[in-house]
Write an enzyme that holds these catalytic residues in place. Structure first.
Site, PDB file in Angstrom:
ATOM      1  N   HIS A 145       0.868  -1.175   0.000  1.00  0.00           N
ATOM      2  CA  HIS A 145       0.000   0.000   0.000  1.00  0.00           C
ATOM      3  C   HIS A 145       0.909   1.231   0.000  1.00  0.00           C
ATOM      4  O   HIS A 145       1.981   1.213   0.616  1.00  0.00           O
ATOM      5  CB  HIS A 145      -0.861   0.082   1.266  1.00  0.00           C
ATOM      6  CG  HIS A 145      -1.842  -1.032   1.435  1.00  0.00           C
ATOM      7  ND1 HIS A 145      -1.548  -2.161   2.155  1.00  0.00           N
ATOM      8  CD2 HIS A 145      -3.121  -1.169   1.017  1.00  0.00           C
ATOM      9  CE1 HIS A 145      -2.603  -2.964   2.165  1.00  0.00           C
ATOM     10  NE2 HIS A 145      -3.581  -2.385   1.482  1.00  0.00           N
ATOM     11  N   GLU A 312      -9.286 -13.366  -1.864  1.00  0.00           N
ATOM     12  CA  GLU A 312      -8.633 -13.612  -0.572  1.00  0.00           C
ATOM     13  C   GLU A 312      -9.408 -14.705   0.151  1.00  0.00           C
ATOM     14  O   GLU A 312     -10.611 -14.599   0.362  1.00  0.00           O
ATOM     15  CB  GLU A 312      -8.589 -12.356   0.294  1.00  0.00           C
ATOM     16  CG  GLU A 312      -7.947 -12.631   1.643  1.00  0.00           C
ATOM     17  CD  GLU A 312      -7.634 -11.394   2.452  1.00  0.00           C
ATOM     18  OE1 GLU A 312      -7.759 -11.463   3.695  1.00  0.00           O
ATOM     19  OE2 GLU A 312      -7.273 -10.351   1.853  1.00  0.00           O
TER      20      GLU A 312
END
Length: 480
Positions: A145, A312
């Site tokens: 990120h 995920e």
């Protein structure tokens, strides 16, 4: 206080302390000479992981916790090297920014290289430790990120300058190691400005700020040679419909994603854009609830050719599905792009982000990957973190080794199942009636009701064979 009141007080106090610690480290000026509230200079000498060698393959009989037992990168299985099936990646945020903190307790991890600040110097030191970790682990991809690798500034200009400086170091380290990003993304959930969402915020200035942040993150991912870019909408949802215009928010989200597509093409970024579904947490309801919901959204707004899905596994179970279900839903619709390799605890109802160690689950995951022909340009990103109680530096290696070995063992099991062929044959026989002339007519979309009614009158009552579920489970378990 009663017990319940005391517990609520402790939770609130702990959360406030944790937030205060985060807030205190939130900003740092874009100043090469700044120590940022006492941060040490980038003067670390020697290795960050002394005493830990490069991790090698030693085979299933090895008792060495710092060795691979099942993952042999160069070994060819089902026509590809294991490293090409897996395309493993280290998640910067969990591995190097995870503190072990939770709503009930303060951080438990203090790595030797950390100085307690969020300074640029600390960010550089952390990045160097990250690359040494990957080199020793033998992994050549990483994910990040924007705000995990570089600190926020007081303005967007300062923030971007901070990010540019850390990205230049990452670019240098990539050149020295041949390590590149599997994907990058923008962190659009931690800062208070995103409390109502980013692309779905009711405040236009927040929407614009999120756009500016994603613009920069796309540029950085492209500059570093990233192969994908992920959108995880942790705040893109609602807490109650009483104050929510759902249609307007979904329209805004679609426009935001279309703008990202347009900018990606403008800057010549050829990476895949990925959406990562999750049903809830932190919002009560997240708009990209699961793969099917995300696919329907993409279809409605004409975005199916522009995005694929990052599945995920822990998010899959939170949505009431197995990871295998979500992977198959993505695969059969041609949108499986990447896998965040983790798992949850069946006794815990939130996103625990544990390393996958269940061999059966890994075998099912790898069966979808093999049927998909692999994941490239995606891969397996370890969006997984050490347990709060695991505080030794070597635990970082052990966790990743275990996760990589688990998936490698799953791949080997898939190869055994395919070589045996019994399970595939069971499935083939179950549908063999559709290999008939009338079955082919139905599958071609030409089985009209009048024709089928005539066939029923000719055949009489159908005989329905056994599904052989127990045999299928036996055959599957025999490969484990």
């Amino acid at each position: 206080m009663r017990g319940s009141e005391l517990l609520l007080f402790l939770v609130a106090a702990s959360s406030l302390c944790l937030y205060a610690a985060i807030a205190a480290q939130q900003t740092c000026p874009a100043d090469l000479d700044s120590k940022c509230e006492g941060g040490a200079s980038d003067d670390w000498e020697g290795e960050y992981f002394p005493g830990i060698p490069k991790i090698k393959y030693e085979g299933p009989k090895s008792k060495n916790p710092l060795a691979y037992k099942w993952y042999n990168a160069e070994e060819v299985i089902l026509g590809k090297k294991m490293k090409d099936w897996m395309r493993f990646s280290v998640a910067f945020w969990h591995t190097f920014r995870g503190t072990g903190a939770d709503p009930f307790g303060a951080p438990t991890k203090t790595w030797p290289w950390e100085d307690g600040t969020n300074s640029l110097a600390m960010a550089k030191r952390r990045m160097r430790a990250h690359f040494e970790f990957m080199e020793k682990l033998g992994v050549d991809k990483w994910c990040f990120h924007d705000r995990d690798i570089a600190p926020d500034g007081k303005t967007l200009e300062e923030t971007n300058a901070n990010l540019d400086e850390i990205v230049e170091l990452a670019k240098q380290l990539q050149g020295e190691t041949n390590i590149k990003p599997l994907w990058g993304t923008a962190q659009l959930f931690l800062h208070p400005r995103y409390m109502h969402g980013a692309a779905t915020s009711p405040e236009v200035k927040v929407y614009a700020y999120a756009a500016a942040q994603v613009k920069k993150a796309l540029e950085v991912t492209h500059y570093l040679g990233g192969e994908n870019y992920v959108f995880w909408g942790g705040r893109e949802g609602y807490q109650t419909l009483l104050n929510t215009d759902m249609k307007r928010e979904l329209d805004h989200l679609a426009n935001f994603l279309q703008a990202a597509v347009d900018y990606k093409k403008k800057i010549g970024f050829n990476g895949t854009l990925l959406i990562e579904p999750k049903p809830q947490e932190p919002t009560k309801h997240q708009y990209d609830w699961d793969v099917a919901t995300a696919f329907a959204f993409l279809q409605k707004y004409g975005l199916t050719g522009e995005f694929k899905i990052n599945v995920e596994c822990n998010h899959a179970t939170l949505s009431g599905h197995s990871c295998h279900h979500e992977l198959e839903t993505a695969r059969i619709n041609g949108i499986l792009g990447n896998i965040d390799a983790n798992t949850g605890d069946p006794q815990v109802g939130w996103d625990t982000d544990q390393f996958m160690t269940d061999i059966a689950e890994a075998t099912l995951v790898m069966s979808s990957v093999v049927k998909n022909g692999g994941l490239a340009p995606g891969g397996f990103n370890f969006d997984a973190k050490l347990r709060r109680e695991s505080t030794d530096v070597e635990d970082m290696f052990i966790a990743h080794i275990s996760g990589m070995d688990t998936l490698a063992r799953g791949l080997r099991n898939v190869a055994k199942l395919m070589e045996d062929g019994s399970l595939d044959e069971l499935v083939r026989k179950r549908y063999q009636s559709f290999d008939s002339e009338i079955g082919a007519l139905i599958e071609a979309g030409k089985g009209d009701f009048e024709t089928l009614e005539k066939k029923v009158l000719e055949w009489g009552e159908p005989t329905v064979p056994s599904g052989k579920q127990e045999l299928a489970e036996m055959l599957f378990q025999s490969a484990l």
